[in-house]
Design a protein around this motif. Sequence first.
Motif, PDB file in Angstrom:
ATOM      1  N   ARG A  20       0.837  -1.205   0.000  1.00 35.99           N
ATOM      2  CA  ARG A  20       0.000   0.000   0.000  1.00 35.99           C
ATOM      3  C   ARG A  20       0.872   1.256   0.000  1.00 35.99           C
ATOM      4  N   ALA A  21       2.000   1.207   0.701  1.00 31.72           N
ATOM      5  CA  ALA A  21       2.902   2.359   0.727  1.00 31.72           C
ATOM      6  C   ALA A  21       3.395   2.692  -0.680  1.00 31.72           C
ATOM      7  N   VAL A  22       3.712   1.680  -1.472  1.00 32.47           N
ATOM      8  CA  VAL A  22       4.147   1.918  -2.853  1.00 32.47           C
ATOM      9  C   VAL A  22       3.048   2.623  -3.635  1.00 32.47           C
ATOM     10  N   ARG A  23       1.805   2.158  -3.480  1.00 30.98           N
ATOM     11  CA  ARG A  23       0.685   2.770  -4.212  1.00 30.98           C
ATOM     12  C   ARG A  23       0.440   4.204  -3.749  1.00 30.98           C
ATOM     13  N   ILE A  24       0.577   4.463  -2.450  1.00 31.71           N
ATOM     14  CA  ILE A  24       0.364   5.809  -1.914  1.00 31.71           C
ATOM     15  C   ILE A  24       1.373   6.787  -2.505  1.00 31.71           C
ATOM     16  N   LEU A  25       2.624   6.377  -2.566  1.00 34.73           N
ATOM     17  CA  LEU A  25       3.666   7.238  -3.127  1.00 34.73           C
ATOM     18  C   LEU A  25       3.406   7.512  -4.610  1.00 34.73           C
ATOM     19  N   ARG A 108       9.048   3.842   4.303  1.00 36.36           N
ATOM     20  CA  ARG A 108       8.959   4.605   3.059  1.00 36.36           C
ATOM     21  C   ARG A 108      10.183   4.425   2.171  1.00 36.36           C
ATOM     22  N   THR A 109      11.375   4.180   2.747  1.00 35.56           N
ATOM     23  CA  THR A 109      12.570   4.065   1.907  1.00 35.56           C
ATOM     24  C   THR A 109      12.486   2.876   0.960  1.00 35.56           C
ATOM     25  N   PRO A 110      12.222   1.662   1.432  1.00 35.46           N
ATOM     26  CA  PRO A 110      12.088   0.559   0.476  1.00 35.46           C
ATOM     27  C   PRO A 110      10.875   0.705  -0.432  1.00 35.46           C
ATOM     28  N   ALA A 111       9.815   1.371   0.062  1.00 36.30           N
ATOM     29  CA  ALA A 111       8.647   1.592  -0.797  1.00 36.30           C
ATOM     30  C   ALA A 111       9.002   2.503  -1.966  1.00 36.30           C
ATOM     31  N   VAL A 112       9.793   3.535  -1.720  1.00 34.02           N
ATOM     32  CA  VAL A 112      10.246   4.421  -2.796  1.00 34.02           C
ATOM     33  C   VAL A 112      11.092   3.638  -3.799  1.00 34.02           C
ATOM     34  N   SER A 113      11.995   2.801  -3.294  1.00 39.13           N
ATOM     35  CA  SER A 113      12.824   1.988  -4.190  1.00 39.13           C
ATOM     36  C   SER A 113      11.965   1.060  -5.029  1.00 39.13           C
ATOM     37  N   ALA A 114      10.964   0.435  -4.399  1.00 36.02           N
ATOM     38  CA  ALA A 114      10.090  -0.470  -5.138  1.00 36.02           C
ATOM     39  C   ALA A 114       9.318   0.263  -6.220  1.00 36.02           C
ATOM     40  N   LEU A 115       8.881   1.483  -5.928  1.00 32.50           N
ATOM     41  CA  LEU A 115       8.181   2.278  -6.929  1.00 32.50           C
ATOM     42  C   LEU A 115       9.093   2.553  -8.125  1.00 32.50           C
ATOM     43  N   ALA A 116      10.342   2.921  -7.853  1.00 30.85           N
ATOM     44  CA  ALA A 116      11.291   3.160  -8.942  1.00 30.85           C
ATOM     45  C   ALA A 116      11.540   1.886  -9.743  1.00 30.85           C
ATOM     46  N   VAL A 117      11.713   0.771  -9.050  1.00 31.98           N
ATOM     47  CA  VAL A 117      11.959  -0.504  -9.737  1.00 31.98           C
ATOM     48  C   VAL A 117      10.767  -0.893 -10.600  1.00 31.98           C
ATOM     49  N   ARG A 118       9.565  -0.650 -10.106  1.00 28.50           N
ATOM     50  CA  ARG A 118       8.358  -0.975 -10.884  1.00 28.50           C
ATOM     51  C   ARG A 118       8.394  -0.313 -12.251  1.00 28.50           C
ATOM     52  N   HIS A 119       8.917   0.907 -12.327  1.00 32.27           N
ATOM     53  CA  HIS A 119       8.885   1.657 -13.582  1.00 32.27           C
ATOM     54  C   HIS A 119      10.207   1.617 -14.345  1.00 32.27           C
ATOM     55  N   LEU A 120      11.279   1.138 -13.700  1.00 30.36           N
ATOM     56  CA  LEU A 120      12.603   1.216 -14.322  1.00 30.36           C
ATOM     57  C   LEU A 120      13.150  -0.146 -14.718  1.00 30.36           C
ATOM     58  N   ALA A 121      12.816  -1.189 -13.971  1.00 31.78           N
ATOM     59  CA  ALA A 121      13.447  -2.495 -14.172  1.00 31.78           C
ATOM     60  C   ALA A 121      12.707  -3.331 -15.201  1.00 31.78           C
ATOM     61  N   ASP A 122      13.449  -4.255 -15.803  1.00 31.06           N
ATOM     62  CA  ASP A 122      12.820  -5.238 -16.671  1.00 31.06           C
ATOM     63  C   ASP A 122      11.801  -6.040 -15.867  1.00 31.06           C
TER      64      ASP A 122
END
Length: 323
Positions: A20-25, A108-122
């Motif tokens: 949920r934190a990833v979606r909120i960000l 929030r720190t790992p959630a931010v990383s996960a958000l970036a990975v969702r849009h950046l990683a294969d």
Amino acid sequence: MTSLPYLDAATLERLVPLGRAVRILEDALRDGLDPEATPQRPVVDLPAGQLLLMPAATRRYAGVKAVSVAPGNPGRGLPRIQGTYLLFDGDTLTPLAAMDGIALTSLRTPAVSALAVRHLADPGGGRLVVFGSGPQAWGHVLALREVRPITEVSVAGRDAGRAEALAARCRALGLPAHALTSASDPGASQVAQTGVHDAVARADLIACCTTAERPLFPGKLARDGVTVVAVGSHEPGARELDGDLVARATVVVEARAAALEEAGDVIIPIRQGTITTGHLAGNLAELVAGAVVAGPGPRVFKSTGMAWEDLVIAAAAYEAWIS
């Protein structure tokens, strides 16, 4: 005046799970939040360490996180980093709640990383290498498996016992995992360093969650298409990634202004002439909006931690608590 409610670590974890934190960000950025507009955090040097103040405001809320960094604390059996978050009403600036600041950071720190990975990683990559063995390393394992199908975890840590303990926690989740002695440890054997280098060369995702001040691995080992997140440092003279990796990579940061002030991973290569400021491909809002196109090399997301992230997660926790 009634006493101010306090949301502890367990309450925050219950109210705002990682997914949920990833979606909120992401929702905050899609709704128009501009990371570049976040005030820079003052860092105050003190005899025992540092005090960091992280203020931010949105339409409905304001907040500030006060974080202390005391390098001598581990020797006293105390946490190196401690902190508290205070949430205010955006219109009246009336205090609404206090929260465990470190638990908020750990969320929030790992959630931010996960958000970036969702849009950046294969989309299919599953081999994860984690540098570090503390709470952020564990948080990144949990968060990244929310957005990618993690199939294998390699834990690279300076302390073999702690690295194995984290690997065991991963195995308890059903993830194949093993521990490696970090190549950044001068005492690591050549065999151990070779193991780390091999894991880096095979990795689909690499999460750097350490207090290191120098690069953790030779950047030339990172293959094209790997996604690397670096969250450990927020000082211009410290970095986890070397200039070779940064120069080859599509580099995304939370905000350009913050990165050029605090992120040694990009500041040092700029000072050395390895890259220019134009090498930064975009900030997190631009990445989420689809405005960043990854090149053929590695992808890097450099995070220093920003106050807007704390605020949107704290506000969501408060709203869930009062509902």
